[in-house]
Scaffold this active site. Structure first.
Site, PDB file in Angstrom:
ATOM      1  N   LYS A 113      -0.421  -2.658 -21.232  1.00  0.00           N
ATOM      2  CA  LYS A 113      -0.765  -1.522 -22.085  1.00  0.00           C
ATOM      3  C   LYS A 113      -1.746  -0.570 -21.402  1.00  0.00           C
ATOM      4  CE  LYS A 113       0.618  -3.457 -26.452  1.00  0.00           C
ATOM      5  NZ  LYS A 113       1.082  -4.793 -26.024  1.00  0.00           N
TER       6      LYS A 113
HETATM    7  C1  LIG Z   1       2.359  -5.294 -26.255  1.00  0.00           C
HETATM    8  C2  LIG Z   1       2.839  -6.433 -25.427  1.00  0.00           C
HETATM    9  C3  LIG Z   1       4.211  -6.779 -25.333  1.00  0.00           C
HETATM   10  C4  LIG Z   1       5.285  -6.087 -26.141  1.00  0.00           C
HETATM   11  O1  LIG Z   1       5.502  -4.769 -25.735  1.00  0.00           O
HETATM   12  P1  LIG Z   1       6.287  -3.759 -26.703  1.00  0.00           P
HETATM   13  O2  LIG Z   1       6.105  -2.433 -26.081  1.00  0.00           O
HETATM   14  O3  LIG Z   1       5.576  -3.857 -28.038  1.00  0.00           O
HETATM   15  O4  LIG Z   1       7.687  -4.200 -26.797  1.00  0.00           O
HETATM   16  C5  LIG Z   1       4.576  -7.807 -24.468  1.00  0.00           C
HETATM   17  N1  LIG Z   1       3.655  -8.495 -23.762  1.00  0.00           N
HETATM   18  C6  LIG Z   1       2.342  -8.191 -23.832  1.00  0.00           C
HETATM   19  C7  LIG Z   1       1.385  -8.998 -23.028  1.00  0.00           C
HETATM   20  C8  LIG Z   1       1.873  -7.158 -24.650  1.00  0.00           C
HETATM   21  O5  LIG Z   1       0.564  -6.874 -24.705  1.00  0.00           O
END
Ligand SMILES: *Cc1c(COP(=O)(O)O)cnc(C)c1O
Length: 496
Positions: A113
């Site tokens: 993120k």
């Molecule tokens: C947010 C997240 C996901 C999922 O990603 P999306 O964009 O919501 O599909 C997967 N793995 C981790 C570690 C995350 O923080």
């Protein structure tokens, strides 16, 4: 480039208009009016660019209301080795010939993120200064999103963050990561309750339109188009690395003797074309990450498959197998050892469905509003369902036992420690491997964030990046409050 809503509102809006917004006024999500095609010759040029230069090229196709010099400066300030740990920013690691991990988790909060949120922080600060405005970001988090938002917005002018988290329910590491921030514009509020209580407070405050407007309340959730756009870049970066003639581990691949130019020439339907495409496997929850892959593919990046991986919460896997989308209630959502994928309702999913339905906003609204609200699910027609393969999607799921086995196997075979979410992706990726098609698994977090499961799988603690050793001992700054929206509102009023 202008933006329209997935629910039929075609009022054109510029990038900087939708940057600070959430949903479109009609309840839909914003998408560009069209996906710019990247010609083959341009792809060949981009393959030689640094990550920041590549990001500037991709973003420029979607942003025409920020002067190019300013955008260039913002992007270069964001994607630096100092913030993301390596000169490549998103380097590939080889697991076996043709099977790679793309490292996206070396930013400040050790999850992918950061790749988008760090850019968002700089874009928000720029746009707010340009307008002479301020913004109070209100959010609820059970871990990853909240910390990524705080590390992106800390110290930024014009932005305050009020982040609600369930008291005592995050891991000690996650708590320390967030609560140790001493920046005056970051406000951690620990709510006595569970995550849903935090979420309910955010909804209650956002539904008070008068309060929301007067106090300039905003969000940074995953439906933000700028976040999705930032994620498109690493699909290009991953593709270029996996198809580079000197990609590590290409020795065993059929296609290794072909250089980029010959690859880019044979892309019109013959068999060699297929050999030159790359597949991605994506650990998914809200469908934000993989939706960026869909956008990259629509722009002409030669992606063969987009392999969606879920954990035990299989709503999306079910959709790609059956054409039925049935979001679950929170009570029916399992708590798993890949918690950032414990999602029952995929907030970005409507974007893909809009494209799948030939960008028919009325039909999209009918499905996401009328049908979901009335009967709790919708089902594609057989003709619509058949189109899914045209978009390259495949899916699979993984369980706690699979995660343990995959973490162990990767440690034993490669000496690499992977986290639980990445393990979900890798398990499903292996089920979809095709000879001569490189597969890139997106690494969405580092194992240090999920120590308990790593210990269960490997009998040892995960390594932690040096900068984060001992953070549990740092002084913490947070406010404990009961689950009371009125009290949270007064806290915001007093601290903004
Ligand atoms: C947010 C997240 C996901 C999922 O990603 P999306 O964009 O919501 O599909 C997967 N793995 C981790 C570690 C995350 O923080």
């Amino acid at each position: 480039m202008k933006y329209i809503s997935t629910r039929g509102d075609k009022t054109p809006r510029g990038f900087s208009d939708i940057l600070l917004e959430g949903l479109a006024p009609d309840g839909g999500l914003y998408l560009p009016t069209h996906y710019p095609m990247v010609p083959r010759a341009t792809l060949a040029q981009w393959s030689k660019l640094s990550y920041a230069d590549l990001a500037f090229e991709v973003l420029s196709l979607f942003i025409d209301d920020i002067p190019a010099n300013d955008l260039y400066e913002i992007v270069h300030r964001t994607y630096t080795p100092a913030v993301f740990g390596t000169p490549e920013i998103a380097p590939l690691k080889t697991l076996q010939p043709g099977l790679y991990l793309e490292a996206l988790s070396n930013g400040p909060t050790l999850a992918f993120k950061d790749m988008a949120m760090q850019l968002l922080g700089n874009l928000f600060e720029y746009e707010l200064a340009r307008r002479g405005e301020t913004l109070n970001i209100l959010g609820a988090t059970s871990g990853d999103t909240g910390s990524a938002a705080e590390y992106a917005m800390r110290g930024k002018r014009g932005v305050n963050v009020f982040m609600l988290s369930p008291k005592g329910r995050m891991s000690a590491f996650q708590q320390a990561q967030m609560f140790s921030l001493q920046d005056a514009n970051i406000h951690n509020i620990a709510i006595v309750g569970v995550f849903d209580d935090c979420q309910d407070i955010v909804k209650a405050v956002s539904n008070d339109l008068e309060f929301k407007r007067r106090h300039k309340i905003g969000t940074v959730n995953s439906i933000n188009w700028a976040r999705l756009l930032a994620q498109v870049v690493y699909y290009f970066a991953g593709y270029f690395q996996a198809t580079s003639p000197d990609a590590p581990g290409r020795a065993g691949m059929e296609s290794r003797r072909m250089g980029l130019d010959s690859r880019l020439m044979g892309l019109d339907g013959d068999k060699s074309q297929l050999d030159e495409r790359v597949s991605f496997a994506v650990p998914s929850g809200n469908f934000g990450n993989i939706c960026a892959g869909h956008v990259a593919r629509m722009m002409g990046l030669p992606i063969k498959r987009l392999v969606l991986a879920t954990n035990e919460n299989r709503v999306l896997d079910e959709f790609f197998r059956t054409g039925i989308y049935r979001p679950r209630a929170s009570a029916e959502t399992f708590e798993t050892s890949s918690p950032s994928m414990d999602i029952s309702k995929a907030s970005n999913f409507e974007r893909f469905v809009f494209d799948l339905l030939g960008r028919d906003g009325d039909r999209t609204r009918e499905m996401f509003k009328a049908q979901l609200e009335k009967q709790g699910f919708f089902q594609l027609s057989p003709a619509e369902f058949a189109r899914i393969s045209v978009y390259g999607f495949q899916s699979g799921h993984s369980t706690h036992a699979d995660r343990l086995a995959t973490i162990r196997r990767t440690w034993e075979a490669n000496g690499l420690m992977i986290d639980t979410h990445t393990a979900d992706g890798l398990k499903v990726a292996r089920e979809h491997l095709e000879p001569s098609v490189p597969m890139i698994v997106l690494e969405t977090a580092l194992p240090a964030k999920f120590a308990e499961t790593i210990v269960e799988a490997l009998g040892r603690e995960p390594d932690r990046p040096a900068a984060l050793r001992g953070i549990e001992a740092l002084p913490k700054r947070f406010k404990v409050m009961t689950a009371d929206a009125a009290a949270v509102k007064s806290y915001i009023t007093e601290h903004m």
